[in-house]
Design a protein around this motif. Structure first.
Motif, PDB file in Angstrom:
ATOM      1  N   HIS A   1      -7.028-149.348 -33.228  1.00 55.28           N
ATOM      2  CA  HIS A   1      -8.087-149.368 -32.086  1.00 55.28           C
ATOM      3  C   HIS A   1      -8.418-147.599 -32.159  1.00 55.28           C
TER       4      HIS A   1
ATOM      5  N   GLN B   1     -10.165-145.518 -29.171  1.00 54.44           N
ATOM      6  CA  GLN B   1      -9.460-145.673 -28.097  1.00 54.44           C
ATOM      7  C   GLN B   1      -8.611-144.243 -27.994  1.00 54.44           C
TER       8      GLN B   1
ATOM      9  N   ARG C   1      -0.522-153.003 -20.994  1.00 58.23           N
ATOM     10  CA  ARG C   1      -0.547-154.111 -20.632  1.00 58.23           C
ATOM     11  C   ARG C   1       0.381-155.119 -21.399  1.00 58.23           C
TER      12      ARG C   1
ATOM     13  N   PRO D   1      -5.044-147.761 -21.036  1.00 57.18           N
ATOM     14  CA  PRO D   1      -6.493-148.022 -21.913  1.00 57.18           C
ATOM     15  C   PRO D   1      -7.224-149.171 -20.893  1.00 57.18           C
ATOM     16  N   GLY D   2      -6.683-149.891 -20.228  1.00 61.76           N
ATOM     17  CA  GLY D   2      -7.386-151.043 -19.339  1.00 61.76           C
ATOM     18  C   GLY D   2      -7.384-152.158 -20.358  1.00 61.76           C
TER      19      GLY D   2
ATOM     20  N   ARG E   1     -14.808-152.295 -21.210  1.00 60.61           N
ATOM     21  CA  ARG E   1     -14.995-150.995 -21.421  1.00 60.61           C
ATOM     22  C   ARG E   1     -15.546-150.713 -22.674  1.00 60.61           C
TER      23      ARG E   1
ATOM     24  N   ARG F   1     -15.053-155.564 -33.446  1.00 64.15           N
ATOM     25  CA  ARG F   1     -13.714-156.143 -32.936  1.00 64.15           C
ATOM     26  C   ARG F   1     -13.606-157.472 -33.296  1.00 64.15           C
TER      27      ARG F   1
ATOM     28  N   ARG G   1      -2.604-152.444 -30.593  1.00 69.04           N
ATOM     29  CA  ARG G   1      -3.448-151.725 -31.519  1.00 69.04           C
ATOM     30  C   ARG G   1      -3.653-150.353 -30.865  1.00 69.04           C
ATOM     31  N   VAL G   2      -3.527-150.351 -29.510  1.00 69.57           N
ATOM     32  CA  VAL G   2      -3.808-148.847 -29.000  1.00 69.57           C
ATOM     33  C   VAL G   2      -2.509-147.903 -29.145  1.00 69.57           C
TER      34      VAL G   2
ATOM     35  N   GLN H   1       0.014-158.133 -23.543  1.00 67.17           N
ATOM     36  CA  GLN H   1      -1.051-158.566 -24.010  1.00 67.17           C
ATOM     37  C   GLN H   1      -0.690-160.277 -24.434  1.00 67.17           C
TER      38      GLN H   1
END
Ligand code: NCD
Length: 325
Positions: free
Chosen positions: A139, A142, A233, A275-276, A61, A111, A172-173, A235
């Protein structure tokens, strides 16, 4: 934070922005939301400019939407991924940055798995640096596209109750969202088992976040009365040899997963975000992910509009897009 190029601005961290600057970026992004419905999705404000996407971690994304955002503003967009970067031949990030600088790009979107990578590049860059995710640190783009999505659906961010649920530890989101949502006047509940909740996370933004962030270790309590539910998710790629933090995925999904049953704890009009990439059936059930309350794909659409605004801000210092006609 300003770079040495006149008018250009880095975007390394939400911590560097105040509430009014965040609102300016969201308003700027609003201009580009409807562009997606136009048959020709092209403006000319960044014609002749160069944007390099330097991605040392996987991305679907974020990289695609930065590339599309640059192209929709008529900039040249170049992609470098970890497999093709010279770091795999031993070059340091700073040396890569110096070499890319010698080719005079206007912005580098970076990134990297190292928290602090974007800030490190920004220190000496003559181009604008945009952080597209640095390790577990931040992030920011986002969080900005998430705020735009919330604002679109709820009409405001101020005063909302937002639950962020899942692997807060490695996210980080979550960190960027805690800062962004607090600066916009929302209240944030962080919902995770103790082993996925970093100690002291509520202090990430000092007094502001201490007052606005609540830690919850039970899903029912965390979702109770929430206007927005943001799922994360696990991670696994950031666990890096750590001891397991939960018994097994099924257990975690049973206690902290979002299903049609657990979504009922939130307000009846609560929206569901992610965020996917989604792990269906783990942190969110397919029924919820595909259901009427989910705005997950709209987050992706907002990603392009907000990144157009961020690229213009980074390179031109503010809104500068003129219709092509
Ligand atoms: C997130 C990331 O890379 O931090 N994804 C994204 O940018 N949309 C979240 C994740 O990987 O889980």
């Amino acid at each position: 934070m300003r770079s040495v190029t006149s008018g250009a601005r880095h975007l390394v961290s939400i911590a560097d922005l105040d509430g009014s600057e965040i609102v300016r970026i969201l308003d700027h992004g609003d201009r580009y939301w409807s562009l997606a419905d136009e048959p020709i999705k092209k403006l000319t404000s960044l014609r002749g400019r160069t944007v390099i996407n330097l991605f040392y971690e996987n991305s679907t994304r974020t990289r695609t939407s930065f590339e599309l955002a640059a192209k929709r503003l008529s900039a040249e967009a170049i992609n470098i991924s970890s497999s093709s970067a010279s770091t795999s031949k031993g070059e340091s990030l700073l040396d890569t940055g110096r070499n890319l600088q010698a080719m005079h790009p206007d912005a580098i979107v970076v990134r990297h798995s190292f928290g602090g990578a974007a800030a490190m590049l920004a220190k000496t860059a003559s181009y604008a640096v945009i952080n597209a995710g640095d390790g577990q640190h931040e992030h920011p783009t986002q969080a900005l596209l998430d705020a735009a999505t919330i604002r679109r659906h709820k009409g405001k961010v101020e005063g909302l109750e937002v639950a962020i649920v899942g692997d807060i530890q490695h996210s980080r989101v979550a960190r960027s969202n805690i800062l962004c949502l607090s600066k916009l006047g929302a209240r944030v509940r962080l919902v995770a088992p103790m082993t996925l909740m970093p100690r002291g996370i509520e202090l990430i933004g000092g007094d502001l976040t201490r007052e606005r962030v609540r830690i919850c270790h039970r899903l029912e309590e965390g979702l109770d009365g929430a206007d927005v539910v943001m799922m994360l998710r696990v991670q696994h790629e950031r666990f890096d040899g750590e001891a397991p933090r939960f018994p097994n995925t099924r257990e975690l999904s049973r206690t902290f997963g979002l299903s049609e049953r657990t979504l009922q704890f939130a307000k009846p009009d609560a929206i569901v975000m992610h965020p996917g990439p989604i792990n269906r059936g783990v942190e969110v059930s397919p029924q919820v992910a595909d259901g009427p309350r989910a705005v997950i794909l709209q987050q992706v659409s907002w990603g392009v509009a907000i990144r157009m605004a961020i690229l213009e801000r980074a390179i031109l210092g503010g809104p500068g897009g003129q219709p092509d006609a």
